[in-house]
Design an enzyme around this catalytic site. Structure first.
Site, PDB file in Angstrom:
ATOM      1  N   HIS A   1      61.693  39.909  55.834  1.00  0.00           N
ATOM      2  CA  HIS A   1      60.440  39.404  56.459  1.00  0.00           C
ATOM      3  C   HIS A   1      59.605  40.072  57.150  1.00  0.00           C
ATOM      4  O   HIS A   1      60.166  40.954  58.012  1.00  0.00           O
ATOM      5  CB  HIS A   1      61.023  38.214  57.285  1.00  0.00           C
ATOM      6  CG  HIS A   1      59.727  37.773  58.031  1.00  0.00           C
ATOM      7  ND1 HIS A   1      58.812  36.715  57.591  1.00  0.00           N
ATOM      8  CD2 HIS A   1      59.338  38.065  59.399  1.00  0.00           C
ATOM      9  CE1 HIS A   1      57.935  36.197  58.441  1.00  0.00           C
ATOM     10  NE2 HIS A   1      58.191  37.216  59.589  1.00  0.00           N
TER      11      HIS A   1
ATOM     12  N   LYS B   1      66.874  39.458  55.756  1.00  0.00           N
ATOM     13  CA  LYS B   1      67.475  38.012  55.493  1.00  0.00           C
ATOM     14  C   LYS B   1      68.731  38.053  55.164  1.00  0.00           C
ATOM     15  O   LYS B   1      69.319  39.157  54.871  1.00  0.00           O
ATOM     16  CB  LYS B   1      66.443  37.544  54.391  1.00  0.00           C
ATOM     17  CG  LYS B   1      65.084  37.268  54.752  1.00  0.00           C
ATOM     18  CD  LYS B   1      64.193  36.774  53.750  1.00  0.00           C
ATOM     19  CE  LYS B   1      62.839  36.552  54.124  1.00  0.00           C
ATOM     20  NZ  LYS B   1      62.153  35.875  52.891  1.00  0.00           N
TER      21      LYS B   1
ATOM     22  N   GLU C   1      56.202  35.389  66.571  1.00  0.00           N
ATOM     23  CA  GLU C   1      57.521  35.853  66.021  1.00  0.00           C
ATOM     24  C   GLU C   1      58.250  36.457  67.044  1.00  0.00           C
ATOM     25  O   GLU C   1      59.371  36.109  67.313  1.00  0.00           O
ATOM     26  CB  GLU C   1      57.121  36.260  64.788  1.00  0.00           C
ATOM     27  CG  GLU C   1      56.982  35.251  63.786  1.00  0.00           C
ATOM     28  CD  GLU C   1      56.567  36.111  62.417  1.00  0.00           C
ATOM     29  OE1 GLU C   1      55.992  35.266  61.326  1.00  0.00           O
ATOM     30  OE2 GLU C   1      56.672  37.032  62.065  1.00  0.00           O
TER      31      GLU C   1
ATOM     32  N   TYR D   1      58.984  29.592  60.291  1.00  0.00           N
ATOM     33  CA  TYR D   1      58.163  29.246  59.014  1.00  0.00           C
ATOM     34  C   TYR D   1      57.464  27.680  59.318  1.00  0.00           C
ATOM     35  O   TYR D   1      57.304  26.865  58.535  1.00  0.00           O
ATOM     36  CB  TYR D   1      59.291  28.904  58.069  1.00  0.00           C
ATOM     37  CG  TYR D   1      59.883  30.184  57.047  1.00  0.00           C
ATOM     38  CD1 TYR D   1      58.756  31.308  56.993  1.00  0.00           C
ATOM     39  CD2 TYR D   1      61.105  30.377  57.139  1.00  0.00           C
ATOM     40  CE1 TYR D   1      59.201  32.396  56.507  1.00  0.00           C
ATOM     41  CE2 TYR D   1      61.535  31.660  56.654  1.00  0.00           C
ATOM     42  CZ  TYR D   1      60.604  32.604  56.443  1.00  0.00           C
ATOM     43  OH  TYR D   1      61.008  33.692  55.706  1.00  0.00           O
TER      44      TYR D   1
ATOM     45  N   ASN E   1      64.297  37.609  48.583  1.00  0.00           N
ATOM     46  CA  ASN E   1      63.573  38.815  48.624  1.00  0.00           C
ATOM     47  C   ASN E   1      63.810  39.534  49.611  1.00  0.00           C
ATOM     48  O   ASN E   1      63.058  40.379  50.194  1.00  0.00           O
ATOM     49  CB  ASN E   1      61.909  38.335  48.609  1.00  0.00           C
ATOM     50  CG  ASN E   1      61.440  37.418  49.554  1.00  0.00           C
ATOM     51  OD1 ASN E   1      62.073  37.142  50.569  1.00  0.00           O
ATOM     52  ND2 ASN E   1      60.277  37.055  49.403  1.00  0.00           N
TER      53      ASN E   1
HETATM   54  P1  DAT Z   1      56.133  36.263  52.810  1.00  0.00           P
HETATM   55  O1  DAT Z   1      57.961  36.087  53.181  1.00  0.00           O
HETATM   56  O2  DAT Z   1      55.938  37.164  51.746  1.00  0.00           O
HETATM   57  O3  DAT Z   1      55.560  36.423  54.318  1.00  0.00           O
HETATM   58  P2  DAT Z   1      55.773  33.407  52.851  1.00  0.00           P
HETATM   59  O4  DAT Z   1      55.507  33.363  54.518  1.00  0.00           O
HETATM   60  O5  DAT Z   1      54.443  32.785  52.167  1.00  0.00           O
HETATM   61  O6  DAT Z   1      55.874  34.849  52.382  1.00  0.00           O
HETATM   62  O7  DAT Z   1      56.772  32.537  52.330  1.00  0.00           O
HETATM   63  C1  DAT Z   1      58.141  32.729  53.139  1.00  0.00           C
HETATM   64  C2  DAT Z   1      59.403  32.816  52.257  1.00  0.00           C
HETATM   65  O8  DAT Z   1      59.483  31.454  51.662  1.00  0.00           O
HETATM   66  C3  DAT Z   1      59.167  33.785  51.040  1.00  0.00           C
HETATM   67  O9  DAT Z   1      59.706  34.990  51.436  1.00  0.00           O
HETATM   68  C4  DAT Z   1      59.974  33.439  49.979  1.00  0.00           C
HETATM   69  C5  DAT Z   1      59.721  31.766  50.263  1.00  0.00           C
HETATM   70  N1  DAT Z   1      58.804  31.202  49.235  1.00  0.00           N
HETATM   71  C6  DAT Z   1      57.410  31.552  49.375  1.00  0.00           C
HETATM   72  N2  DAT Z   1      56.740  30.806  48.274  1.00  0.00           N
HETATM   73  C7  DAT Z   1      57.552  30.389  47.688  1.00  0.00           C
HETATM   74  C8  DAT Z   1      57.501  29.808  46.433  1.00  0.00           C
HETATM   75  N3  DAT Z   1      56.452  29.232  45.845  1.00  0.00           N
HETATM   76  N4  DAT Z   1      58.531  29.285  45.655  1.00  0.00           N
HETATM   77  C9  DAT Z   1      59.909  29.620  46.311  1.00  0.00           C
HETATM   78  N5  DAT Z   1      60.037  30.394  47.602  1.00  0.00           N
HETATM   79  C10 DAT Z   1      58.948  30.610  48.193  1.00  0.00           C
HETATM   80 MG    MG Z   2      55.319  34.941  55.711  1.00  0.00          MG
END
Ligand code: DAT
Ligand code: MG
Length: 151
Positions: free
Chosen positions: A117, A11, A128, A51, A114
């Site tokens: 991805h 990212k 994806e 997303y 974080n």
């Molecule tokens: P991942 O990246 O572990 O697959 P995800 O697909 O649920 O997680 O979410 C995509 C990104 O969105 C994640 O890396 C960080 C952000 N995100 C997810 N849940 C969040 C939350 N509750 N508050 C803030 N950012 C969040």
């Molecule tokens: Mg995800």
């Protein structure tokens, strides 16, 4: 199967922090095969598709502005259980829950920053990969070290 593929992306924060090589090195050293690689600044349309399951979430606008803030590095890694192993190597979505030794557990603190991805299922990986790469950009070649990685 050893042809399972996952979509891994550094990212904008990971690119800015100079962690591209570190993240790639972990997948290389583990034994995964790099079959696609590209750098670009993603636009909102692409990220809304990427997303699509999160567009209704309250944090989505900030996720979108963060993810379009600078270049990302997109890659496809191939190998046994690439999706599940890739997620383990990344760590949990929340860095607080990520164990030391994982990428997030070693390099970040905040959920909104974080750094990487990884696809969460084989099905989403295929979606994806098709979203971020053209078919020609995903290469087919022999990994000559495979005989030393797989039984
Ligand atoms: P991942 O990246 O572990 O697959 P995800 O697909 O649920 O997680 O979410 C995509 C990104 O969105 C994640 O890396 C960080 C952000 N995100 C997810 N849940 C969040 C939350 N509750 N508050 C803030 N950012 C969040
Ligand atoms: Mg995800």
């Amino acid at each position: 199967s050893i042809t399972e593929r996952t979509y891994i992306m550094v990212k904008p924060d990971g690119v800015q922090r100079g962690l591209v090589g570190e993240i790639m090195a972990r997948f290389e050293k583990r034994g995964y095969k790099l079959i696609a690689l590209k750098m670009r600044t993603a636009d909102e349309a692409l990220l809304k598709k990427h997303y699509c399951d999160l567009v209704e979430k309250p944090f989505f606008p900030s996720l979108l502005s963060f993810m379009t803030s600078g270049p990302v590095v997109s890659m496809v890694w191939e190998g046994l259980d690439a999706v599940k192993q890739g997620r383990q190597m990344l760590g949990e979505t929340n860095p607080l829950a990520s164990k030391p030794g994982s990428i997030r557990g070693d390099f970040c603190i905040d959920m909104g920053k974080n750094i990487c991805h990884g696809s969460d299922s084989v099905e989403s990986a295929e979606n994806e990969i098709a979203l971020w790469f053209t078919p020609e950009e995903v290469l087919k070649y022999d990994q000559t070290r495979a005989a030393h990685i797989y039984e």
